[in-house]
Design a protein around this motif. Structure first.
Motif, mmCIF file in Angstrom:
data_model
loop_
_atom_site.group_PDB
_atom_site.id
_atom_site.type_symbol
_atom_site.label_atom_id
_atom_site.label_comp_id
_atom_site.label_asym_id
_atom_site.label_seq_id
_atom_site.Cartn_x
_atom_site.Cartn_y
_atom_site.Cartn_z
ATOM 1 N N ARG A 19 9.988 -28.492 9.986
ATOM 2 C CA ARG A 19 9.360 -28.347 11.294
ATOM 3 C C ARG A 19 10.319 -28.854 12.370
ATOM 4 O O ARG A 19 10.703 -30.027 12.353
ATOM 5 C CB ARG A 19 8.034 -29.106 11.385
ATOM 6 C CG ARG A 19 7.287 -28.776 12.686
ATOM 7 C CD ARG A 19 5.948 -29.463 12.790
ATOM 8 N NE ARG A 19 6.071 -30.865 13.163
ATOM 9 C CZ ARG A 19 5.094 -31.587 13.706
ATOM 10 N NH1 ARG A 19 3.913 -31.022 13.932
ATOM 11 N NH2 ARG A 19 5.272 -32.850 14.011
ATOM 12 N N SER A 21 11.201 -29.598 16.379
ATOM 13 C CA SER A 21 10.520 -30.003 17.606
ATOM 14 C C SER A 21 11.445 -29.796 18.789
ATOM 15 O O SER A 21 12.659 -30.003 18.680
ATOM 16 C CB SER A 21 10.120 -31.474 17.534
ATOM 17 O OG SER A 21 9.230 -31.722 16.471
ATOM 18 N N THR A 78 5.762 -30.922 23.968
ATOM 19 C CA THR A 78 6.612 -30.602 22.812
ATOM 20 C C THR A 78 6.192 -29.263 22.226
ATOM 21 O O THR A 78 4.997 -28.977 22.105
ATOM 22 C CB THR A 78 6.520 -31.701 21.749
ATOM 23 O OG1 THR A 78 6.942 -32.939 22.323
ATOM 24 C CG2 THR A 78 7.398 -31.375 20.549
ATOM 25 N N TYR A 80 6.773 -26.857 18.821
ATOM 26 C CA TYR A 80 7.158 -26.967 17.418
ATOM 27 C C TYR A 80 7.451 -25.589 16.837
ATOM 28 O O TYR A 80 6.876 -24.586 17.257
ATOM 29 C CB TYR A 80 6.024 -27.608 16.615
ATOM 30 C CG TYR A 80 5.619 -28.968 17.116
ATOM 31 C CD1 TYR A 80 4.494 -29.117 17.928
ATOM 32 C CD2 TYR A 80 6.358 -30.099 16.787
ATOM 33 C CE1 TYR A 80 4.114 -30.359 18.402
ATOM 34 C CE2 TYR A 80 5.984 -31.353 17.260
ATOM 35 C CZ TYR A 80 4.862 -31.461 18.059
ATOM 36 O OH TYR A 80 4.493 -32.696 18.535
#
Length: 126
Positions: A19, A21, A78, A80
């Motif tokens: 993942r 960010s 943010t 992702y």
């Protein structure tokens, strides 16, 4: 001043997940789009995915549809990129970028990109 900072890259085996960010700051205008791009050695930078801040609309390149998911946490500013079923051909430096163009134009043609992050390396071993 707008800043984009990527994190989350690393080494993963084929079939694994990562993942990424993209922490964004400094926006004074709303309704912006954040895109993820990648660049492998010797290849052009290509758009992978994009999300629009105002309505959450998204775009995915054909070769990541069904494997990658873009999302945003507006409280944390943010974005992702969840990457599943990674393949060796996904290996690249991944960048996030921001602009005020529609997602499709921003991601497919890099149209209207105003800011780039410095990138995070994703390595996929076979």
């Amino acid at each position: 001043e707008v800043q984009l900072v990527e994190s989350g890259g690393g080494l993963v085996q084929a079939g694994g997940s990562l993942r990424l960010s993209c922490a964004a700051s400094g926006f004074t205008r709303g309704d912006f789009a954040i895109g993820w791009f990648r660049q492998a050695p010797g290849k052009e930078r290509e758009g992978v995915s994009c999300i629009r801040s105002s309505d959450g609309s998204t775009y995915y390149a054909d070769d990541v549809k069904g494997r990658f998911t873009i999302s945003s946490d507006n409280a944390k500013n943010t974005v992702y990129l969840q990457m599943n079923s990674l393949k060796p051909e996904d290996m690249a430096v991944y960048y996030c970028a921001a602009g005020w163009s529609p997602c499709t134009a921003l991601a497919r043609r890099k149209y209207g990109i105003t800011y780039w992050g410095k990138g995070t390396l994703v390595t996929v071993s076979s």
